[in-house]
Design a protein around this motif. Structure first.
Motif, PDB file in Angstrom:
ATOM      1  N   SER A 140      40.695 -46.491  -5.998  1.00 46.56           N
ATOM      2  CA  SER A 140      40.458 -47.671  -6.059  1.00 46.56           C
ATOM      3  C   SER A 140      39.670 -47.585  -5.284  1.00 46.56           C
ATOM      4  CB  SER A 140      41.584 -48.490  -5.233  1.00 46.56           C
ATOM      5  OG  SER A 140      42.206 -48.659  -6.445  1.00 46.56           O
ATOM      6  N   ALA A 141      38.427 -47.909  -5.920  1.00 51.12           N
ATOM      7  CA  ALA A 141      36.792 -47.648  -3.822  1.00 51.12           C
ATOM      8  C   ALA A 141      36.744 -49.146  -4.280  1.00 51.12           C
ATOM      9  CB  ALA A 141      36.002 -46.958  -4.693  1.00 51.12           C
ATOM     10  N   VAL A 142      35.926 -49.519  -2.639  1.00 46.68           N
ATOM     11  CA  VAL A 142      35.520 -50.714  -3.002  1.00 46.68           C
ATOM     12  C   VAL A 142      33.693 -49.984  -1.754  1.00 46.68           C
ATOM     13  CG1 VAL A 142      36.828 -52.143  -2.000  1.00 46.68           C
ATOM     14  CG2 VAL A 142      36.063 -50.860  -0.215  1.00 46.68           C
ATOM     15  N   LEU A 143      33.151 -50.414  -2.239  1.00 45.09           N
ATOM     16  CA  LEU A 143      31.558 -49.999  -1.032  1.00 45.09           C
ATOM     17  C   LEU A 143      31.228 -50.766   0.078  1.00 45.09           C
ATOM     18  CD1 LEU A 143      28.562 -50.685  -3.952  1.00 45.09           C
ATOM     19  CD2 LEU A 143      29.499 -48.675  -3.417  1.00 45.09           C
ATOM     20  N   VAL A 144      30.465 -50.270   1.462  1.00 46.17           N
ATOM     21  CA  VAL A 144      31.225 -50.330   3.262  1.00 46.17           C
ATOM     22  C   VAL A 144      29.480 -50.143   3.308  1.00 46.17           C
ATOM     23  CG1 VAL A 144      31.771 -50.762   4.913  1.00 46.17           C
ATOM     24  CG2 VAL A 144      33.865 -50.296   3.154  1.00 46.17           C
ATOM     25  N   GLY A 145      28.535 -50.955   3.216  1.00 42.86           N
ATOM     26  CA  GLY A 145      27.643 -49.972   3.896  1.00 42.86           C
ATOM     27  C   GLY A 145      27.500 -49.638   2.947  1.00 42.86           C
ATOM     28  N   GLY A 146      26.832 -49.739   1.790  1.00 43.27           N
ATOM     29  CA  GLY A 146      26.633 -49.328   0.104  1.00 43.27           C
ATOM     30  C   GLY A 146      27.009 -47.412  -0.111  1.00 43.27           C
ATOM     31  N   SER A 239      31.487 -41.492   0.842  1.00 38.69           N
ATOM     32  CA  SER A 239      31.386 -41.028   2.263  1.00 38.69           C
ATOM     33  C   SER A 239      32.658 -41.275   2.370  1.00 38.69           C
ATOM     34  CB  SER A 239      30.454 -42.371   2.893  1.00 38.69           C
ATOM     35  OG  SER A 239      31.297 -43.457   3.061  1.00 38.69           O
ATOM     36  N   ARG A 240      33.903 -41.386   2.256  1.00 41.78           N
ATOM     37  CA  ARG A 240      35.030 -41.735   2.646  1.00 41.78           C
ATOM     38  C   ARG A 240      35.937 -41.464   1.711  1.00 41.78           C
ATOM     39  NH1 ARG A 240      32.313 -41.278   7.138  1.00 41.78           N
ATOM     40  NH2 ARG A 240      33.117 -41.690   9.005  1.00 41.78           N
ATOM     41  N   ILE A 241      37.186 -40.978   1.948  1.00 43.81           N
ATOM     42  CA  ILE A 241      38.279 -40.828   1.111  1.00 43.81           C
ATOM     43  C   ILE A 241      39.287 -40.630   1.956  1.00 43.81           C
ATOM     44  CG2 ILE A 241      40.112 -39.427  -0.326  1.00 43.81           C
ATOM     45  CD1 ILE A 241      37.578 -37.331  -1.342  1.00 43.81           C
ATOM     46  N   GLU A 322      32.084 -47.561   8.950  1.00 45.25           N
ATOM     47  CA  GLU A 322      30.894 -48.220   9.392  1.00 45.25           C
ATOM     48  C   GLU A 322      30.537 -47.071  10.769  1.00 45.25           C
ATOM     49  OE1 GLU A 322      31.705 -52.471  10.385  1.00 45.25           O
ATOM     50  OE2 GLU A 322      31.969 -53.113   8.206  1.00 45.25           O
ATOM     51  N   ALA A 323      31.390 -46.588  11.439  1.00 45.24           N
ATOM     52  CA  ALA A 323      31.183 -45.871  12.207  1.00 45.24           C
ATOM     53  C   ALA A 323      29.670 -44.645  12.071  1.00 45.24           C
ATOM     54  CB  ALA A 323      31.884 -44.693  13.055  1.00 45.24           C
ATOM     55  N   GLY A 324      29.500 -44.187   9.795  1.00 48.62           N
ATOM     56  CA  GLY A 324      28.870 -43.113   9.429  1.00 48.62           C
ATOM     57  C   GLY A 324      29.398 -41.788   9.111  1.00 48.62           C
TER      58      GLY A 324
END
Length: 324
Positions: A140-146, A239-241, A322-324
């Motif tokens: 499953s996935a959500v968008l955080v900061g695009g 961006s992350r897993i 959000e830390a990128g």
């Protein structure tokens, strides 16, 4: 329970609709209310036929195992018809053309339309995409900061629950339970898929309170469908897993970096693959997943199944993402 025989499935449909799932368009006469229609030309067809049998010369080459040990579904090939067969015994069989351009569903009498719909979206579509050269993960996935944050773990680890807890108008749910990935000019991207979270009743109650008004996912299980109102983009960079590792109920939630070597077996376990006898496909998938763990930061999330810990887990994930 809605029976297929009373819902028009057996009648030829003259006006077919195009839908987009995980960035790929398919055509069907069956309406999918949880998906947006598209005017793009279809790349495959889905048609339900009640009487056409599974090819008699089907050779069964793999049996998936449920948590209780039952073999379900069965995977086979028909040499004469040049097709694959996925048989969810007692529910529905799906016959897929050799190149994945056509899909026929053959539901058993009495099977609910919602059950066939969910098997098609959650099981068949990912396997057909794998056949056509793409890769999908049970995630499953959500968008955080695009950017997409994906959640992967064993069955019951809380992927859907965590994604639903994080989702908001500012952080739309990108997909639940199945995530299609592909390389692009801008790097690895995740595609929008099923925009509704499938939750067990206790999860639905923890997130929504009175969940009695939520529709059932299918006609044969207790899961509830929490529909997402926010519409995500067609795709987003991955961006992350987050690798979910549920711990003891009294364990404090934690988040830490994971080495790529830890992620490879987990991603292999989560990947969809239709033909386990296709050595070229297996090699392609392994190379792709190796590139995924090399390009995308991995995090291991340990938390208990205590719903009271969800806010803390969400805060840890948001701070990291959000830390990128």
């Amino acid at each position: 329970m809605t029976d297929l025989r009373s819902s028009g499935f057996e009648r030829p449909c003259l006006s077919r609709r195009g839908y987009e799932v995980s960035g790929f368009v398919f055509e069907t006469g069956e309406p999918f209310p949880e998906l947006a229609e598209t005017a793009a030309p279809p790349v495959s067809r889905f048609r339900l036929r009640l009487s056409a049998p599974v090819p008699t010369d089907t050779v069964w080459y793999h049996y998936a195992r449920l948590a209780d040990g039952r073999a379900w579904p069965a995977f086979g090939k028909s040499p004469s018809d040049a097709c694959y067969v996925i048989d969810f015994a007692g529910v529905c069989a799906f016959v897929i053309s050799e190149r994945g351009g056509r899909i026929d569903g053959r539901p058993a009498a009495g099977t609910a339309a919602s059950t066939v719909r969910r098997l098609f979206l959650d099981q068949v579509i990912p396997l057909v995409l794998n056949l056509r050269g793409y890769e999908c993960l049970h995630a499953s996935a959500v968008l955080v900061g695009g950017a997409a944050c994906a959640f992967i773990g064993p069955s019951g680890a809380g992927k859907s629950t965590l994604a639903a807890a994080l989702a908001s108008p500012a952080r739309p749910l990108l997909s639940d339970d199945c995530l299609a990935l592909a390389d692009s000019q801008d790097g690895l991207v995740a595609y929008s898929g099923n925009r509704g979270s499938k939750l067990w009743p206790d999860s639905a109650e923890a997130l929504c309170g009175d969940h009695g008004s939520l529709p059932a996912v299918t006609g044969h299980e207790a899961k509830k469908l929490l529909e997402s109102e926010a519409v995500p983009p067609r795709c987003a960079p991955l961006s992350r897993i987050y690798l979910l590792d549920p711990g003891p109920r009294d364990a404090a939630p934690s988040l830490g970096e994971a080495h790529p070597s830890q992620g490879v077996p987990i991603l292999l376990e989560a990947a969809f693959r239709l033909d386990l006898t296709d050595a070229d496909m297996l090699a392609r998938q392994f190379r792709f997943l190796m590139s995924v763990v090399s390009a995308v930061p991995l995090r291991r999330v340990r938390y208990s199944h205590d719903f009271a810990a969800l806010p803390t887990v969400c805060d840890l994930i948001l701070a990291d993402a959000e830390a990128g």
